[in-house]
Design a protein around this motif. Sequence first.
Motif, PDB file in Angstrom:
ATOM      1  N   ILE A  80      -5.659   3.970   3.919  1.00 59.92           N
ATOM      2  CA  ILE A  80      -5.001   3.394   5.108  1.00 59.92           C
ATOM      3  C   ILE A  80      -6.052   2.850   6.076  1.00 59.92           C
ATOM      4  O   ILE A  80      -5.930   1.723   6.575  1.00 59.92           O
ATOM      5  N   ARG A  81      -7.100   3.626   6.336  1.00 62.34           N
ATOM      6  CA  ARG A  81      -8.136   3.174   7.286  1.00 62.34           C
ATOM      7  C   ARG A  81      -8.829   1.903   6.796  1.00 62.34           C
ATOM      8  O   ARG A  81      -9.304   1.103   7.592  1.00 62.34           O
ATOM      9  N   CYS A  82      -8.882   1.711   5.471  1.00 63.67           N
ATOM     10  CA  CYS A  82      -9.515   0.506   4.910  1.00 63.67           C
ATOM     11  C   CYS A  82      -8.523  -0.651   4.770  1.00 63.67           C
ATOM     12  O   CYS A  82      -8.847  -1.672   4.152  1.00 63.67           O
ATOM     13  N   GLY A  83      -7.312  -0.490   5.276  1.00 66.25           N
ATOM     14  CA  GLY A  83      -6.345  -1.599   5.240  1.00 66.25           C
ATOM     15  C   GLY A  83      -5.467  -1.630   4.005  1.00 66.25           C
ATOM     16  O   GLY A  83      -4.799  -2.632   3.734  1.00 66.25           O
ATOM     17  N   GLY A  84      -5.443  -0.532   3.228  1.00 69.10           N
ATOM     18  CA  GLY A  84      -4.637  -0.495   2.006  1.00 69.10           C
ATOM     19  C   GLY A  84      -3.228   0.022   2.213  1.00 69.10           C
ATOM     20  O   GLY A  84      -2.814   0.315   3.346  1.00 69.10           O
ATOM     21  N   LEU A  85      -2.495   0.131   1.092  1.00 69.12           N
ATOM     22  CA  LEU A  85      -1.086   0.545   1.109  1.00 69.12           C
ATOM     23  C   LEU A  85      -0.888   1.857   0.364  1.00 69.12           C
ATOM     24  O   LEU A  85      -1.335   2.003  -0.775  1.00 69.12           O
ATOM     25  N   VAL A  86      -0.164   2.792   0.997  1.00 69.49           N
ATOM     26  CA  VAL A  86       0.133   4.088   0.379  1.00 69.49           C
ATOM     27  C   VAL A  86       1.621   4.391   0.497  1.00 69.49           C
ATOM     28  O   VAL A  86       2.177   4.349   1.594  1.00 69.49           O
ATOM     29  N   ALA A  87       2.270   4.702  -0.633  1.00 66.66           N
ATOM     30  CA  ALA A  87       3.660   5.176  -0.578  1.00 66.66           C
ATOM     31  C   ALA A  87       3.636   6.668  -0.261  1.00 66.66           C
ATOM     32  O   ALA A  87       2.913   7.425  -0.904  1.00 66.66           O
ATOM     33  N   MET A  88       4.410   7.056   0.759  1.00 73.97           N
ATOM     34  CA  MET A  88       4.383   8.473   1.207  1.00 73.97           C
ATOM     35  C   MET A  88       5.793   9.052   1.266  1.00 73.97           C
ATOM     36  O   MET A  88       6.752   8.364   1.582  1.00 73.97           O
ATOM     37  N   VAL A 115      13.576   8.815   3.116  1.00 78.34           N
ATOM     38  CA  VAL A 115      13.254   8.175   1.840  1.00 78.34           C
ATOM     39  C   VAL A 115      11.738   7.985   1.828  1.00 78.34           C
ATOM     40  O   VAL A 115      11.082   8.187   2.852  1.00 78.34           O
ATOM     41  N   TYR A 116      11.160   7.613   0.698  1.00 76.44           N
ATOM     42  CA  TYR A 116       9.720   7.326   0.669  1.00 76.44           C
ATOM     43  C   TYR A 116       9.439   6.041   1.450  1.00 76.44           C
ATOM     44  O   TYR A 116      10.240   5.101   1.431  1.00 76.44           O
ATOM     45  N   GLY A 117       8.298   6.020   2.150  1.00 78.29           N
ATOM     46  CA  GLY A 117       7.909   4.840   2.920  1.00 78.29           C
ATOM     47  C   GLY A 117       6.653   4.216   2.337  1.00 78.29           C
ATOM     48  O   GLY A 117       5.815   4.919   1.762  1.00 78.29           O
ATOM     49  N   LEU A 118       6.529   2.884   2.468  1.00 76.34           N
ATOM     50  CA  LEU A 118       5.301   2.204   2.035  1.00 76.34           C
ATOM     51  C   LEU A 118       4.458   1.929   3.274  1.00 76.34           C
ATOM     52  O   LEU A 118       4.760   1.031   4.055  1.00 76.34           O
ATOM     53  N   ALA A 119       3.396   2.730   3.444  1.00 77.35           N
ATOM     54  CA  ALA A 119       2.685   2.782   4.719  1.00 77.35           C
ATOM     55  C   ALA A 119       1.405   1.953   4.743  1.00 77.35           C
ATOM     56  O   ALA A 119       0.672   1.882   3.759  1.00 77.35           O
ATOM     57  N   ALA A 120       1.164   1.342   5.913  1.00 73.90           N
ATOM     58  CA  ALA A 120      -0.107   0.672   6.208  1.00 73.90           C
ATOM     59  C   ALA A 120      -0.403   0.881   7.692  1.00 73.90           C
ATOM     60  O   ALA A 120       0.501   1.219   8.464  1.00 73.90           O
ATOM     61  N   ASN A 121      -1.664   0.679   8.067  1.00 75.84           N
ATOM     62  CA  ASN A 121      -2.055   0.744   9.477  1.00 75.84           C
ATOM     63  C   ASN A 121      -1.243  -0.285  10.275  1.00 75.84           C
ATOM     64  O   ASN A 121      -1.393  -1.492  10.082  1.00 75.84           O
ATOM     65  N   ALA A 122      -0.396   0.196  11.187  1.00 77.99           N
ATOM     66  CA  ALA A 122       0.493  -0.703  11.943  1.00 77.99           C
ATOM     67  C   ALA A 122      -0.275  -1.632  12.875  1.00 77.99           C
ATOM     68  O   ALA A 122       0.264  -2.641  13.329  1.00 77.99           O
ATOM     69  N   LEU A 123      -1.538  -1.306  13.162  1.00 75.82           N
ATOM     70  CA  LEU A 123      -2.312  -2.123  14.104  1.00 75.82           C
ATOM     71  C   LEU A 123      -3.182  -3.154  13.383  1.00 75.82           C
ATOM     72  O   LEU A 123      -3.891  -3.927  14.021  1.00 75.82           O
TER      73      LEU A 123
END
Length: 342
Positions: A24-32, A37-45
């Motif tokens: 996440i800190r490097c700008g990638g995508l993680v499903a959590m 439900v499961y979310g597809l997360a990224a740094n919102a900023l």
Amino acid sequence: MKTLQLELTPEKREESLETAAKIIRCGGLVAMPTETVYGLAANALNEMAVESIFKAKGRPQDNPLIVHISGEEMLAPLVTRIPQAAKKCAENFWPGPFTMILPKSSVIPSVVSAGLNTVAVRLPSHPIARELIRRAGVPLAAPSANLSGSPSPTSAEHCVRDLNGRVDAILMGGNSEVGLESTVVSFVGSRPRLLRPGGITAEQLKEVIGEIEIDKAVLQEPEEGEAVASPGMKYKHYSPTARVIMVEGNSEDFVNFVNSKKDEGVFALCYKEDAGALDVPFLTYGSEADFAEQGANLFNALRKLDEIGCRICFAHAPKKGGIGLAVYNRLIRAAGFEVISL
Ligand code: TXA
Ligand code: MG
């Protein structure tokens, strides 16, 4: 892209969370996993990271994302105003399946809000989601971790099926407890308005803030080209490939109707109570009076229909009380608003 499957067994938990937070800190995508439900997360900023969420899901650019925080202190910088009613709801329903729409501050990139001047914020209760946000040190933009249009994922396996090769990592948690996306309430108009029903019910909201308007998109199909308060509600959603038809009526009428339609590829999605008398193959999604059970099972059942070769599915319509309103809202969309009243 190779997608890491990060295990959450007691031995692997620490390492997996560190890896996910680093991605996440490097700008990638993680499903959590979350409790809804499961979310597809990224740094919102991070604008570019958020853009890649839309690409991975095939999500229309005009559908804004929910920003997830791990503590209430993270809310103030993201918004310009928190009305009294919103504060009360946060006190009562956070952490949990509840999302607030508030006027957005300039911290939020416009790609997150799809150009709107508002932002959706949620404080989830799931320990893995909160720990990931805390370790990443930033709020996380996260839509449901499915390909756009298909049913939301309620297990890590659903995420793997939809997103393997399209995201950096998937945190392999268990089944989502609520099984339906969060309740969304807008606090930007003159009165609070329910845009999407979910695990926090309209009845609970009324108890805390008095009257609440229910947006007409909750139960009705938006007209062609009509502006909707919640852009996500206008898309055909939650849909298996099979044709789903929602059937309203009591158990006896439902069973007789479906049995009369018996044919190759015809299935029923029904209450446990209907099952015994059915003469076509079926999946159950819960007991008639247990709305929470229905919510927890619905999306998995919709995904299963395709796996078992269903062509047409007659789905017994849920009642609209409590969490049932959310179940009804999702099922009528899965059915593309095709409803038969017996
Ligand atoms: O439970 C949930 O809410 C899950 C988990 C991952 O947290 N997330 C989720 O996100 O369901 P998504 O993107 O699938 O749905 C977000 C909904 C959409 O209907 C979207 O249009 C609406 O929230 N939304 C987001 N920002 C909005 C805004 N500023 N104004 C109105 N609606 C908004
Ligand atoms: Mg979604």
